[in-house]
Design an enzyme around this catalytic site. Structure first.
Site, PDB file in Angstrom:
ATOM      1  N   HIS A   1       0.729  -1.286   0.176  1.00  0.00           N
ATOM      2  CA  HIS A   1      -0.117  -0.289   0.064  1.00  0.00           C
ATOM      3  C   HIS A   1       0.673   1.331   0.017  1.00  0.00           C
ATOM      4  O   HIS A   1       1.970   1.010   0.289  1.00  0.00           O
ATOM      5  CB  HIS A   1      -0.311  -0.154   1.361  1.00  0.00           C
ATOM      6  CG  HIS A   1      -0.346   0.296   2.312  1.00  0.00           C
ATOM      7  ND1 HIS A   1       0.696  -0.701   3.348  1.00  0.00           N
ATOM      8  CD2 HIS A   1      -0.045   1.225   3.381  1.00  0.00           C
ATOM      9  CE1 HIS A   1       0.552  -0.230   4.234  1.00  0.00           C
ATOM     10  NE2 HIS A   1       0.590   0.689   4.479  1.00  0.00           N
TER      11      HIS A   1
ATOM     12  N   HIS B   1      -6.509  -1.522   3.665  1.00  0.00           N
ATOM     13  CA  HIS B   1      -6.440  -0.918   2.477  1.00  0.00           C
ATOM     14  C   HIS B   1      -5.324  -0.889   2.072  1.00  0.00           C
ATOM     15  O   HIS B   1      -4.114  -1.400   2.406  1.00  0.00           O
ATOM     16  CB  HIS B   1      -5.194   0.601   3.721  1.00  0.00           C
ATOM     17  CG  HIS B   1      -4.074   0.308   4.609  1.00  0.00           C
ATOM     18  ND1 HIS B   1      -3.778  -0.683   4.633  1.00  0.00           N
ATOM     19  CD2 HIS B   1      -3.564   1.226   4.498  1.00  0.00           C
ATOM     20  CE1 HIS B   1      -2.595  -0.216   6.008  1.00  0.00           C
ATOM     21  NE2 HIS B   1      -1.831   0.837   5.125  1.00  0.00           N
TER      22      HIS B   1
ATOM     23  N   HIS C   1       4.763   7.165   2.770  1.00  0.00           N
ATOM     24  CA  HIS C   1       5.473   5.786   2.993  1.00  0.00           C
ATOM     25  C   HIS C   1       4.493   5.321   1.732  1.00  0.00           C
ATOM     26  O   HIS C   1       3.401   5.621   1.188  1.00  0.00           O
ATOM     27  CB  HIS C   1       5.088   5.613   4.522  1.00  0.00           C
ATOM     28  CG  HIS C   1       3.909   5.054   4.625  1.00  0.00           C
ATOM     29  ND1 HIS C   1       2.861   5.984   5.641  1.00  0.00           N
ATOM     30  CD2 HIS C   1       3.490   4.212   4.217  1.00  0.00           C
ATOM     31  CE1 HIS C   1       2.173   4.880   5.957  1.00  0.00           C
ATOM     32  NE2 HIS C   1       2.017   3.501   4.942  1.00  0.00           N
TER      33      HIS C   1
ATOM     34  N   HIS D   1      -0.688  -0.486  14.765  1.00  0.00           N
ATOM     35  CA  HIS D   1      -1.587   0.151  14.657  1.00  0.00           C
ATOM     36  C   HIS D   1      -3.273   0.103  15.419  1.00  0.00           C
ATOM     37  O   HIS D   1      -3.213  -1.404  15.286  1.00  0.00           O
ATOM     38  CB  HIS D   1      -1.438   0.163  12.864  1.00  0.00           C
ATOM     39  CG  HIS D   1      -0.962   0.686  12.244  1.00  0.00           C
ATOM     40  ND1 HIS D   1      -0.772   2.667  13.058  1.00  0.00           N
ATOM     41  CD2 HIS D   1      -0.507   0.576  11.100  1.00  0.00           C
ATOM     42  CE1 HIS D   1       0.461   2.335  12.397  1.00  0.00           C
ATOM     43  NE2 HIS D   1       0.961   1.488  10.356  1.00  0.00           N
TER      44      HIS D   1
ATOM     45  N   TYR E   1       8.005   2.123  10.671  1.00  0.00           N
ATOM     46  CA  TYR E   1       8.359   2.737  10.026  1.00  0.00           C
ATOM     47  C   TYR E   1       9.463   3.662   9.892  1.00  0.00           C
ATOM     48  O   TYR E   1      10.890   3.659  11.135  1.00  0.00           O
ATOM     49  CB  TYR E   1       8.078   4.810  10.132  1.00  0.00           C
ATOM     50  CG  TYR E   1       5.832   3.900  10.325  1.00  0.00           C
ATOM     51  CD1 TYR E   1       5.736   4.343   9.014  1.00  0.00           C
ATOM     52  CD2 TYR E   1       5.576   3.572  11.074  1.00  0.00           C
ATOM     53  CE1 TYR E   1       4.343   3.735   7.894  1.00  0.00           C
ATOM     54  CE2 TYR E   1       4.386   3.270  10.705  1.00  0.00           C
ATOM     55  CZ  TYR E   1       2.875   3.494   9.288  1.00  0.00           C
ATOM     56  OH  TYR E   1       2.336   3.360   9.409  1.00  0.00           O
TER      57      TYR E   1
ATOM     58  N   GLU F   1       7.353   1.500   5.145  1.00  0.00           N
ATOM     59  CA  GLU F   1       7.137   1.190   6.135  1.00  0.00           C
ATOM     60  C   GLU F   1       6.891  -0.942   5.598  1.00  0.00           C
ATOM     61  O   GLU F   1       6.694  -1.030   4.728  1.00  0.00           O
ATOM     62  CB  GLU F   1       5.283   1.187   6.571  1.00  0.00           C
ATOM     63  CG  GLU F   1       4.772   0.168   7.572  1.00  0.00           C
ATOM     64  CD  GLU F   1       3.287   0.819   7.570  1.00  0.00           C
ATOM     65  OE1 GLU F   1       2.926   0.434   8.282  1.00  0.00           O
ATOM     66  OE2 GLU F   1       2.907   1.175   7.079  1.00  0.00           O
TER      67      GLU F   1
END
Length: 308
Positions: free
Chosen positions: A154, A200, A215, A247, A256, A266
């Site tokens: 992503h 995502h 990122h 998260h 990160y 990431e």
């Protein structure tokens, strides 16, 4: 699994400052494989578990950042219909002929969305010269290197009018939005958008300057691999942003850091299973720090301030 005619983010082109040093990072630390080089000096790479020709292209430039990203769709018919839908939405399109600036890729349709980012869609791409085995397959053909990135997963983009970008992804690309963050007056601050069961495929954050990237994320197998990536970061003296941590938004496990040219990377594992009929998860902006960094419970200033 893909849940609609947009299959996945399949390609990203990044600007880098020092091609040799940065390429060493992507190959030997992140663990991507070099596939080819173009006549103008760009380098095309893929993760070991990807089938398509390549997923990452690096271009030498005077500043780091995002050139464009492309999504694979399920057929030429879908490609043509989506191109018409892009124009109907109000974005002008252009056509990139097959096998021009991205070897192995078929025709691509490009356009610029409200956030100032160029996105593309395509249906055809050749298989990479080396792909995962498909008949009585071993788990890999060559032992993965470095952080053992499995695939391009992503990316997070910063720019203005993300509400329109979110609407475009839903209305034209057929994606859905499992999770959002809103300001106290109800305006969209951030959105996480997917075309699959992943939480995502891309995300947006509202920002006054167009075309910025926060990122690009690569998938690792599990939490142990995230810890292994942190060990490799320390050994190679890579500059860390935050992690290993978790998260609450997307529920992923993460770290990160910055690659040598200054693009934030990431490496990510886990995350919840997303379905389009699930209720949307909504975060209040004052809780965004806790949402992003569940263990720490607060925002890390560099995370919002440093972009390319």
């Amino acid at each position: 699994m893909a849940l609609n005619k947009t299959l996945r983010p399949g390609l990203i082109q990044l600007r880098v400052l020092d091609l040799d040093q940065t390429l060493n990072f992507y190959k030997n630390i992140l663990g991507l494989n070099e596939v080819c080089r173009t006549e103008d000096g760009r380098v095309c790479l893929k993760a070991y578990d990807e089938f398509d020709h390549h997923s990452v292209t690096l271009r030498l430039a005077e500043e780091p950042g995002f050139d464009y990203a492309a999504f694979k769709v399920d057929s030429e018919e879908t490609l043509e219909k989506m191109a018409e839908a892009v124009e109907a939405f109000g974005y002008q399109t252009d056509v990139v002929p097959a096998n021009t600036n991205q070897p192995g890729f078929g025709k691509r349709i490009g356009f610029t969305i409200s956030t100032g980012h160029r996105l593309e869609i395509y249906a055809d791409v050749e298989l990479a010269p080396q792909i995962p085995e498909t008949r009585n397959p071993n788990i890999w053909t060559e032992e993965p290197r470095g952080m053992r990135a499995q695939r391009l997963d992503h990316f997070l983009l910063y720019g203005p009018n993300i509400a329109e970008a979110e609407r475009f992804c839903k209305e034209v690309l057929g994606m859905f939005v499992p999770e959002v963050c809103n300001t106290p007056d109800g305006k969209r601050l951030a959105a996480w958008v997917t075309s699959s069961n992943k939480p995502h495929d891309l995300a947006f954050v509202e920002y006054d300057k167009p075309g910025k990237m926060h990122h690009v994320g690569f998938l690792l197998q599990d939490w142990n691999d995230v810890g292994h990536a942190a060990d490799i970061m320390a050994i190679n003296h890579l500059k860390q942003d935050i992690g290993p941590t978790r998260h609450a938004i997307t529920r992923g496990q993460t770290i990160y850091f910055w690659e040598p040219s200054g693009n934030r990377i990431e490496v990510y594992a886990g995350g919840y299973t997303a379905y389009p009929d699930n209720p949307q998860r909504v975060w209040d902006s004052e809780q965004l720090g806790r949402g992003l960094f569940y263990y720490e419970g607060e925002m890390i200033p560099s995370f919002l301030q440093i972009i390319t």
